[in-house]
Design a protein around this motif. Structure first.
Motif, short mmCIF file in Angstrom:
data_model
loop_
_atom_site.label_atom_id
_atom_site.label_comp_id
_atom_site.label_asym_id
_atom_site.label_seq_id
_atom_site.Cartn_x
_atom_site.Cartn_y
_atom_site.Cartn_z
N VAL A 169 0.83 -1.20 0.00
CA VAL A 169 0.00 0.00 0.00
C VAL A 169 0.87 1.25 0.00
CG1 VAL A 169 -1.66 1.32 1.36
CG2 VAL A 169 -2.01 -1.11 1.02
N SER B 215 3.76 1.60 -1.31
CA SER B 215 4.27 1.74 -2.67
C SER B 215 3.19 2.27 -3.60
CB SER B 215 4.79 0.41 -3.19
OG SER B 215 5.20 0.53 -4.53
N VAL B 216 1.97 1.78 -3.46
CA VAL B 216 0.87 2.28 -4.29
C VAL B 216 0.66 3.77 -4.06
CG1 VAL B 216 -1.64 2.18 -4.63
CG2 VAL B 216 -0.33 0.08 -4.54
N ILE C 163 2.26 5.52 -7.20
CA ILE C 163 1.18 5.53 -8.19
C ILE C 163 0.17 6.65 -7.94
CG2 ILE C 163 -0.73 4.20 -9.15
CD1 ILE C 163 0.97 1.68 -8.65
#
Length: 139
Positions: A33, A35-36, A40
């Motif tokens: 999460v 990293s997301v 992103i």
């Protein structure tokens, strides 16, 4: 030796092992999460807000000198952490909601009665009794 045996029984119970597995998986899920959010979600939001890098947003309380680091309040990192939490909380909510939805509702098995009522005096007596202890009538 009693304490070691007791600890072994505690550590080998199913719910302790389930909890340990949940913590390990939760930690890995938290990294995904993060990293997301960082890789992103936040870059497009930063681009929409005028190419802002949230991790660099900070308020400097004391400037860096030759012997000390700068003292800053990193509110951009805090915003990322809040988004991490919201996504994790929402994902857990969805998983638990689905688990509850698919869980088979166990029908309650009716308990067999352990008492009955005397037909003469209406007192409660044991189911196996053949004579009422209050009025002595046969049941």
């Amino acid at each position: 030796m009693g304490m070691i045996k007791e600890f072994k029984e505690f550590a080998m119970r199913g719910n302790v092992i389930d909890m340990a597995v949940g913590i390990v998986i939760g930690g890995a899920f938290g990294k995904i999460v993060s990293s997301v959010v960082n890789d992103i979600i936040m870059p497009p939001i930063g681009m929409l807000l005028g190419n802002v890098d949230f991790t660099s947003l900070a308020v400097t309380l004391k400037a860096k000198t030759a012997g000390t680091e700068a003292v800053t309040i990193k509110y951009g990192v805090f915003i990322n952490t809040i988004l991490d939490f919201i996504i994790v909380a929402f994902a857990i909510f969805i998983v638990i909601r689905q688990m509850n939805r698919f869980k088979k509702k166990e029908e309650a098995v009716p308990k067999e009665p352990t008492t009955k009522e005397c037909s003469k005096c209406y007192s409660t007596v044991h189911i196996k009794a053949t004579r009422c202890p209050n009025c002595t009538s046969e049941l």
